[in-house]
Design a protein around this motif. Structure first.
Motif: not given
Length: 66
Positions: A23-48
């Motif tokens: 979810e958007k809020s989980l990604i924002e909490d994990a990165t400390g950024k607003s959702y539109p500013d998070v990169t695909d690489h940062e999301v991949l680092k959350i997963v792997e």
């Protein structure tokens, strides 16, 4: 191989045969950024733990507008 599918509310993930949603809020909490500013690489680092990153990182805001 990990597959990421982005929309304005979060990311659908397929990782090692398992499908789940980040979810958007989980990604924002994990990165400390607003959702539109998070990169695909940062999301991949959350997963792997050690993802094989290739190409330039793309902002989610740019991906969902395309």
């Amino acid at each position: 191989m990990t597959v990421l599918s982005f929309d304005d509310k979060g990311v659908d993930v397929e990782y090692e045969g398992t499908e789940f949603r980040l979810e958007k809020s989980l990604i924002e909490d994990a990165t400390g950024k607003s959702y539109p500013d998070v990169t695909d690489h940062e999301v991949l680092k959350i997963v792997e733990k050690n993802p094989a990153l290739s190409g330039e990182p793309r902002r989610i805001g740019d991906i969902i507008r395309a």
